[in-house]
Design a protein around this motif. Structure first.
Motif, mmCIF file in Angstrom:
data_model
loop_
_atom_site.group_PDB
_atom_site.id
_atom_site.type_symbol
_atom_site.label_atom_id
_atom_site.label_comp_id
_atom_site.label_asym_id
_atom_site.label_seq_id
_atom_site.Cartn_x
_atom_site.Cartn_y
_atom_site.Cartn_z
ATOM 1 N N VAL B 41 0.848 -1.190 0.000
ATOM 2 C CA VAL B 41 0.000 0.000 0.000
ATOM 3 C C VAL B 41 0.888 1.246 0.000
ATOM 4 O O VAL B 41 1.880 1.313 0.710
ATOM 5 C CB VAL B 41 -0.967 0.044 1.201
ATOM 6 C CG1 VAL B 41 -2.050 -0.999 1.050
ATOM 7 C CG2 VAL B 41 -0.246 -0.127 2.519
ATOM 8 N N MET B 251 -3.408 1.814 -3.918
ATOM 9 C CA MET B 251 -3.179 3.188 -3.493
ATOM 10 C C MET B 251 -4.124 3.519 -2.342
ATOM 11 O O MET B 251 -5.343 3.414 -2.486
ATOM 12 C CB MET B 251 -3.449 4.163 -4.646
ATOM 13 C CG MET B 251 -2.321 4.217 -5.645
ATOM 14 S SD MET B 251 -2.488 2.923 -6.885
ATOM 15 C CE MET B 251 -0.928 2.079 -6.678
ATOM 16 N N VAL B 252 -3.550 3.881 -1.203
ATOM 17 C CA VAL B 252 -4.325 4.266 -0.028
ATOM 18 C C VAL B 252 -3.873 5.671 0.357
ATOM 19 O O VAL B 252 -2.794 5.846 0.918
ATOM 20 C CB VAL B 252 -4.094 3.288 1.137
ATOM 21 C CG1 VAL B 252 -4.866 3.713 2.367
ATOM 22 C CG2 VAL B 252 -4.488 1.882 0.737
ATOM 23 N N PRO B 253 -4.658 6.693 0.044
ATOM 24 C CA PRO B 253 -4.170 8.071 0.214
ATOM 25 C C PRO B 253 -3.931 8.458 1.674
ATOM 26 O O PRO B 253 -3.062 9.272 1.946
ATOM 27 C CB PRO B 253 -5.284 8.934 -0.384
ATOM 28 C CG PRO B 253 -6.257 8.015 -1.032
ATOM 29 C CD PRO B 253 -5.997 6.631 -0.557
ATOM 30 N N GLN B 254 -4.693 7.888 2.613
ATOM 31 C CA GLN B 254 -4.582 8.295 4.008
ATOM 32 C C GLN B 254 -3.417 7.600 4.696
ATOM 33 O O GLN B 254 -3.403 6.376 4.832
ATOM 34 C CB GLN B 254 -5.870 7.883 4.728
ATOM 35 C CG GLN B 254 -6.819 9.022 4.963
ATOM 36 C CD GLN B 254 -6.288 9.944 6.014
ATOM 37 O OE1 GLN B 254 -5.641 9.498 6.949
ATOM 38 N NE2 GLN B 254 -6.537 11.240 5.852
ATOM 39 N N ASN B 257 -4.445 5.361 7.613
ATOM 40 C CA ASN B 257 -5.009 4.077 7.211
ATOM 41 C C ASN B 257 -3.942 3.096 6.753
ATOM 42 O O ASN B 257 -4.051 1.902 6.989
ATOM 43 C CB ASN B 257 -6.026 4.270 6.091
ATOM 44 C CG ASN B 257 -7.367 4.711 6.628
ATOM 45 O OD1 ASN B 257 -7.575 4.726 7.838
ATOM 46 N ND2 ASN B 257 -8.256 5.085 5.749
ATOM 47 N N ALA B 260 -2.639 1.679 9.832
ATOM 48 C CA ALA B 260 -3.599 0.744 10.420
ATOM 49 C C ALA B 260 -3.585 -0.584 9.662
ATOM 50 O O ALA B 260 -3.605 -1.660 10.264
ATOM 51 C CB ALA B 260 -4.993 1.354 10.401
ATOM 52 N N LEU B 261 -3.511 -0.520 8.329
ATOM 53 C CA LEU B 261 -3.488 -1.740 7.512
ATOM 54 C C LEU B 261 -2.272 -2.586 7.833
ATOM 55 O O LEU B 261 -2.343 -3.811 7.886
ATOM 56 C CB LEU B 261 -3.465 -1.370 6.027
ATOM 57 C CG LEU B 261 -4.787 -0.847 5.461
ATOM 58 C CD1 LEU B 261 -4.569 -0.162 4.133
ATOM 59 C CD2 LEU B 261 -5.770 -1.986 5.298
ATOM 60 N N GLU B 263 -0.508 -2.465 10.737
ATOM 61 C CA GLU B 263 -0.530 -2.968 12.115
ATOM 62 C C GLU B 263 -1.569 -4.064 12.312
ATOM 63 O O GLU B 263 -1.416 -4.921 13.156
ATOM 64 C CB GLU B 263 -0.745 -1.801 13.088
ATOM 65 C CG GLU B 263 0.441 -0.848 13.056
ATOM 66 C CD GLU B 263 0.626 -0.066 14.335
ATOM 67 O OE1 GLU B 263 -0.202 -0.197 15.241
ATOM 68 O OE2 GLU B 263 1.621 0.680 14.404
ATOM 69 N N ARG B 264 -2.629 -4.037 11.503
ATOM 70 C CA ARG B 264 -3.611 -5.110 11.584
ATOM 71 C C ARG B 264 -3.147 -6.336 10.808
ATOM 72 O O ARG B 264 -3.821 -7.363 10.824
ATOM 73 C CB ARG B 264 -4.950 -4.659 10.977
ATOM 74 C CG ARG B 264 -5.665 -3.587 11.726
ATOM 75 C CD ARG B 264 -6.494 -4.110 12.867
ATOM 76 N NE ARG B 264 -7.307 -5.261 12.499
ATOM 77 C CZ ARG B 264 -8.050 -5.943 13.350
ATOM 78 N NH1 ARG B 264 -8.066 -5.590 14.615
ATOM 79 N NH2 ARG B 264 -8.758 -6.970 12.977
#
Lengths: 337, 540
Positions: B41, B251-254, B257, B260-261, B263-264
């Motif tokens: 990401v 593509m994850v603009p934030q 997030n 978070a992606l 760490e999860r």
């Protein structure tokens, strides 16, 4: 009816022409030089000039404009430089994503806000009324990206109930064959229920975010309009005639209170499309808003023009639908029309 | 509607909403797909799959690197912290089986079993066509080729079906390294020619949308701004077969997030996060975070030397003594950078770049220098930065503003939108600014040629001109080409010293490239282009 639709569409033509001219000029007035931007970090002056020539930006403005309108007449919106794709195709692919999200958000919002507004109006000063006031105020005071981030943090990061905020489908599902562009419908047509579930679970958080934001205007407008109608004489007459409270509220009062609510709905729908930009960024949603913003940041003219034009057409159509709805709800509008 | 009905409908809605959130039934095919797939990401994605295209962005380089082969590539060595790091001086064949460097040319023998993705063999005419293309299309690729004195199609000669010779225009130490950067990639010439048109003789429109190479991966799906999906090419001969079968790049603009992606455990690799996030992730130890210095890269404060007050070296030295170096390291970079300041006064200059200068935050000395320059009362100016990198640039400029106020320099911060930054740099009118420069080719004279030479390239952002400097830089380039080690060393030391006494630009730090990945991912390699090389990565 058809005559009215035709007349309304005729009125829209001058505004669309205006939109074409204004967006063209505005995008040219943006600061920044697309040629320098796309020539890359290591470009020499000659390289920048080469790119400018390739993009046709060395021509006089009026020639650029005629070329643009000519392309437009042939259904060609030009090419985006940032994504490298034809703008028309991109908008076609991305619009359903935004529309699905906005519509679902709006539906959720209506389902909660209208009953809440009606209940608040029938029992002013009660706990329902206060609940209505508190939730709507809270919802509208929180910026959408903040609500979105909090929801992601809570339901994805902390609790793990919601799937990863990675767009319209889980990474390992493939998109259904396009029929409507709405994944919830297309997956059902393809009978792929696993993907349908994935599409729905991806939609819940962003749709809720939009719904929370749009609760306030709908619920407040329903409440105010219901209060006015409930205080009017025909309602008193209906009550005095011994009609059941349900009949009075639903059949007589609610239908009359709907007009201002419909107007509000159209306004809410349009600003939801705007709020979408932020929600799309938070949830990596491949929608039209984030596309337009990215294009704007890199001075990429074609998508910005295409976006504004699409939105203008959508507003014209939306207004048309609202006018028709008025006629359905209120016979007086039909007579005047 | 009665209250009871209303409540019923509300709880019905809630139940409906909770339904899809229950753990999904995971099919076994799905689990297999996960273990052989790498999910990356990042903030931005490619705008073009071909590095020869018009305005291809940096993420596009990553696609090119993994989907195309070059004649040669670099060997790996152990870098800082034991992370594999490309070896600037050692080359190995990628499409070339062997290569021989002569006095004025280099000859490549191609691997006979190399095939493009569509099955056609890679031959000498493909190599010639591709290199011709790189020097002819204009824009960035042509510019990069010229940095290694590769400018004319006549330099690339086909000897026989599997042998190619590259003739040198002049002796230049950078010619061979320049053949190992991303740009001189080998393209399937027959396939692209079939899809070229009169208006587009090099088939750039075709290769923008699909990869036509012989590389270890091929793009199977690309949705611009959303995702890129790449599958392994099982017939790749450029090196050992990669372990990862499929790469999904979303593509994850934030930035929040993306963290978070990670760490999860949903995403495997991410970069482009704020320094603070990297530092926190490093500290909590749940993920592998690799931080390595940019090779040949520096963030600096530049001053326009053509206009007063910065035309006075005393003023520039005063600024150099007034900058809050350590604060920037701590509060902006969170320690994720190599300091480029405060070397001990007796430290001899090295034959290396980047290396720290001897200035330190010393407000008294700065004030004295301001008085010497005759501007003890201070002056007003603006400090500009590129909004595209606001995460670092904005706090940095605020700290600089605060610090300069102490010696009487009042600054207004000027935020320049990313699209505009290049234009502004080209105008060379900004009096004071911060910027980063890093060169793909890791040689001191390469850096100085672009940033300090009097031919005034875009990167000589200070418009610095000095006959002595030009003589030293040119001297080092010639000495490097002819192998005159002694002259090379004196010249390099000479231009570093001069750059630090004249101080038209003040180095702050050498930034790090930070990559965060799951613990089960290994094989990360650092490359000069700072993008990921999927071919070496292993999952599980």
């Amino acid at each position: 009816m058809l005559a009215m639709i035709g007349k309304r569409l005729m009125f829209a033509i001058p505004s669309l022409i205006g939109v074409v001219i204004v967006t063209f000029l505005l995008t040219r007035a943006l600061p920044g030089d697309p040629a320098a931007y796309f020539a890359g970090p290591a470009a020499t002056k000659e390289a920048v000039e080469q790119i400018r020539k390739k993009l046709g930006l060395d021509r006089p403005l009026i020639e650029q404009f005629f070329r643009y309108t000519n392309d437009l007449a042939h259904g060609d919106f030009g090419n985006s430089l940032t994504t490298g794709q034809p703008v028309a195709a991109e908008i076609r692919n991305r619009l359903p994503a935004s529309a699905e999200l906005t519509l679902l958000g709006l539906i959720v919002s209506i389902v909660i806000a209208i009953p809440l507004g009606v209940l608040a109006a029938t029992r002013p000063g009660s706990w329902v009324d206060h609940l209505c006031r508190v939730t709507t105020t809270a919802g509208v005071s929180l910026p959408v990206f903040f609500t979105g981030l909090v929801l992601v943090y809570l339901f994805y990061f902390q609790l793990g109930w919601s799937p990863a905020p990675l767009g319209r489908l889980d990474v390992f599902y493939s998109a259904p064959p396009t029929v409507t562009g709405f994944y919830l419908i297309d997956t059902l047509i393809a009978r792929d229920f696993e993907a349908w579930r994935s599409a729905l679970s991806q939609l819940i958080l962003p749709a809720t975010t939009l719904a929370i934001f749009s609760l306030a205007p709908i619920a407040r407008m329903t409440r105010a309009s219901m209060l006015a109608v409930l205080a009017s004489e025909f309602v008193r007459t209906a009550r005095a005639s011994g009609l059941s409270p349900a009949t009075v509220i639903v059949t007589y009062a609610f239908r009359n209170a709907m007009l201002p609510v419909i107007t509000t709905l159209s306004m809410v729908f349009s600003f939801l499309l705007g709020a979408n930009v932020l929600v799309e960024k938070v949830f990596a949603w491949p929608g039209i808003g984030s596309y337009a913003v990215e294009a704007l940041i890199s001075s990429d003219f074609a998508p910005v023009q295409g976006f504004v034009l699409t939105m203008a057409v959508m507003y014209v159509l939306l207004n048309l639908v609202i006018d028709i709805l008025y006629g359905v709800i209120d016979p007086r509008v039909r007579l005047e029309g | 509607m009665k209250r009871r009905d209303f409540l019923k409908s509300v709880s019905g809605l809630a139940a409906g909403a909770a339904l899809p959130a229950m753990p999904a039934v995971v099919s076994s095919a799905y689990a297999d797909a996960r273990s052989e797939t790498l999910l990356i990401v990042s903030e931005g994605g490619p705008n073009n799959l071909d590095i020869h295209g018009v305005g291809t962005n940096v993420p596009g380089y990553e696609v090119s690197w993994n989907c195309y082969d070059r004649l040669i590539s670099h060997e790996m060595k152990a870098g800082p912290g034991g992370v594999p790091y490309y070896d600037r001086d050692k080359f190995k064949g990628e499409l070339a089986e062997e290569f021989k460097i002569d006095d004025m040319s280099v000859t490549f023998k191609l691997k006979k079993n190399a095939k493009f993705h569509d099955g056609t063999p890679v031959t000498a005419k493909d190599v010639k066509w591709s290199l011709d293309r790189a020097v002819s299309v204009g824009g960035f690729p042509t510019f990069q080729m010229s940095a290694g004195s590769l400018t004319k199609p006549e330099q690339f000669v086909v000897i026989d079906e599997y042998t190619v010779r590259v003739d040198f225009l002049k002796k230049d130490r950078l010619t061979v390294p320049d053949l190992a950067v991303i740009v001189p990639c080998i393209v399937n010439s027959e396939l692209v020619k079939k899809n070229a048109s009169e208006k587009d003789p090099w088939g750039l429109e075709f290769t923008k949308q699909q990869t036509a190479g012989s590389g270890a991966y091929k793009v199977t799906k690309w949705t611009a701004g959303t995702e890129v999906i790449m599958e392994r090419n099982d017939d790749w001969v450029g090196g050992p077969l990669p372990k990862i079968k499929r790469v999904i790049w979303r593509m994850v603009p934030q930035a929040g997030n993306r963290r978070a992606l990670l760490e999860r455990g949903d995403a495997d690799i991410s970069y482009e996060l704020p320094n603070k996030d990297f530092q926190e992730m490093k500290a909590n130890g749940k993920l592998n975070v690799v931080s390595l210095p940019f090779s040949n890269g520096i963030q600096y404060i530049g001053m326009n030397v053509t206009k007063p007050p910065f035309d006075n070296p005393k003023v520039r030295q005063a600024v150099a003594y007034a900058l809050p170096y350590q604060k920037i390291m701590d509060a902006v970079m969170f320690g994720l950078a190599n300091p480029m300041f405060g070397a001990p006064a007796d430290k001899p200059t090295e034959v290396a770049w980047p290396q720290p200068h001897k200035y330190n935050t010393d407000i008294e000395k700065a004030k004295a220098l301001m008085a010497e320059a005759g501007v003890a009362g201070g002056f007003e100016t603006t400090i500009s930065f590129d909004l595209n990198f606001a995460g670092v640039n904005e706090p940095l400029c605020v700290l600089v503003q605060e610090s300069l106020a102490q010696i009487g320099i009042k600054t207004t911060i000027n935020k320049v939108p990313g699209a505009n930054w290049r234009t502004e740099l080209n105008k060379k009118e900004m009096p004071l600014f911060t910027n980063v420069f890093s060169g793909w080719l890791d040689y001191p004279e390469y850096f100085f040629y672009w940033c300090y030479h009097g031919n005034n390239s875009v990167f000589n952002t200070m418009s610095y001109k000095s006959a002595e400097m030009d003589k030293l830089i040119d001297g080092a380039r010639t000495a490097a080409a002819t192998g005159d080690k002694a002259t090379y060393e004196t010249d390099v030391k000479g231009f570093v010293d001069l750059a630090y006494t004249d101080i038209p630009r003040i180095p702050l730090y050498q930034p790090f490239v930070n990559v965060a990945m799951q613990k089960n991912i290994s094989g990360y390699q650092y490359w000069f282009h700072r993008r990921l090389d999927y071919r070496a990565l292993v999952k599980g």
